[in-house]
Enzyme design. Structure first.
Site, PDB file in Angstrom:
ATOM      1  CG  ASP A  10     -26.569  14.090  39.054  1.00 55.98           C
ATOM      2  OD1 ASP A  10     -27.351  13.217  39.701  1.00 55.98           O
ATOM      3  OD2 ASP A  10     -26.489  14.327  37.950  1.00 55.98           O
ATOM      4  CE  LYS A 150     -30.031  12.363  42.650  1.00 55.12           C
ATOM      5  NZ  LYS A 150     -29.160  12.834  41.521  1.00 55.12           N
TER       6      LYS A 150
HETATM    7  O1  LIG Z   1     -30.077   6.800  38.289  1.00 57.04           O
HETATM    8  C1  LIG Z   1     -30.320   7.747  37.371  1.00 57.04           C
HETATM    9  O2  LIG Z   1     -31.544   7.790  36.686  1.00 57.04           O
HETATM   10  C2  LIG Z   1     -29.754   9.094  37.200  1.00 57.04           C
HETATM   11  O3  LIG Z   1     -28.704   8.996  38.111  1.00 57.04           O
HETATM   12  P1  LIG Z   1     -28.081  10.667  38.594  1.00 57.04           P
HETATM   13  O4  LIG Z   1     -29.017  10.699  39.690  1.00 57.04           O
HETATM   14  O5  LIG Z   1     -26.670  10.379  38.782  1.00 57.04           O
HETATM   15  O6  LIG Z   1     -28.297  11.518  37.512  1.00 57.04           O
HETATM   16 MG   LIG Z   2     -28.106  13.517  36.637  1.00 58.21          MG
END
Ligand SMILES: O=C(O)COP(=O)(O)O
Ligand SMILES: [Mg+2]
Length: 232
Positions: A10, A150
């Site tokens: 992430d 995801k």
């Molecule tokens: O786009 C977002 O709100 C956060 O992004 P992330 O999934 O990389 O934590």
């Molecule tokens: Mg994140």
């Protein structure tokens, strides 16, 4: 060389210095560079837009991306996996709940970001009535037709890679990372992650955000070094 381990990483709140900043943890990136030398492939899996995610992955020398919370992937080729949201619906949501649209929304097609990131029941009802889903990453609210988040993009990416699930490691900080954890044998939550993510993790780092990533990847590199020595 261990060329079948895959790390799903992430971005916001995980590869950054903390969960209240967009500044990247450069020491974590250095550890990523090291473990890639051992044949491990590293992918950014994020709610950010495709151009931002792919640009970052390119300049960091990563192996690919899953962007827009699973709706767009890039590994050798780009693939879109979700239903587009009509721009009028995006605007209606933003105005009705007096939200600020993410500056990246002009580069999005499937998953749109809004601030503040606080989920409210009336917003969820509005979305669900229209077949839409609402999630929060702690950084932003995300509106899309994709209820699996995801997981959708990661599922497609792993089938393209042909890697066994037992070699998949996922590292995250927020609720929107829970979906991708289902596809990883090793589920890593950084120490400042949402409690719900820590509850399903099988590793919780001592360090927060990027510090936790650096800690985990460094320990993984040592383990792989050890196993490579034994097999030489
Ligand atoms: O786009 C977002 O709100 C956060 O992004 P992330 O999934 O990389 O934590
Ligand atoms: Mg994140």
């Amino acid at each position: 060389m261990n060329n079948n381990v895959v790390i799903l990483l992430d971005l916001d709140g995980t590869l950054t210095l903390d969960r209240n900043t967009y500044s990247l943890d450069l020491e974590a990136i250095s550890e990523i560079r090291n473990i890639q030398k051992l044949g491990v492939r590293v992918f950014i899996v994020t709610g950010n837009s495709y151009p931002v995610s792919r640009g970052l992955a390119t300049y960091l020398g990563l192996d690919g991306v899953v962007a827009e919370n699973g709706c767009v992937i890039y590994f050798d080729e780009e693939e879109s996996l979700c239903k587009e949201i009509d721009s009028n619906l995006v605007l209606e949501f933003e105005r009705k709940f007096n939200l600020k649209g993410s500056w990246q929304n002009r580069y999005r097609r499937y998953d749109f970001g809004f601030y503040p990131p606080d989920l409210k029941d009336d917003m969820i009802s509005w979305a669900n009535y229209r077949g839409l889903y609402l999630k929060t990453s702690g950084y932003a609210l995300h509106l899309s037709y994709n209820d699996k988040g995801k997981e959708v993009g990661v599922n497609r990416l792993l089938s393209l890679l042909g890697v066994d699930r037992k070699n998949v490691i996922a590292i995250g900080d927020s609720l929107t990372d829970i979906d991708m954890m289902k596809l990883a044998a090793i589920k890593v939550a950084v120490s400042n992650a949402d409690e719900e993510l820590k509850a399903i993790a099988n590793v919780v780092t001592k360090g927060s955000s990027g510090e936790g990533v650096k800690e985990y990847i460094s320990s993984l590199a040592n383990a792989l070094h050890g196993s490579n020595k034994r097999t030489c």
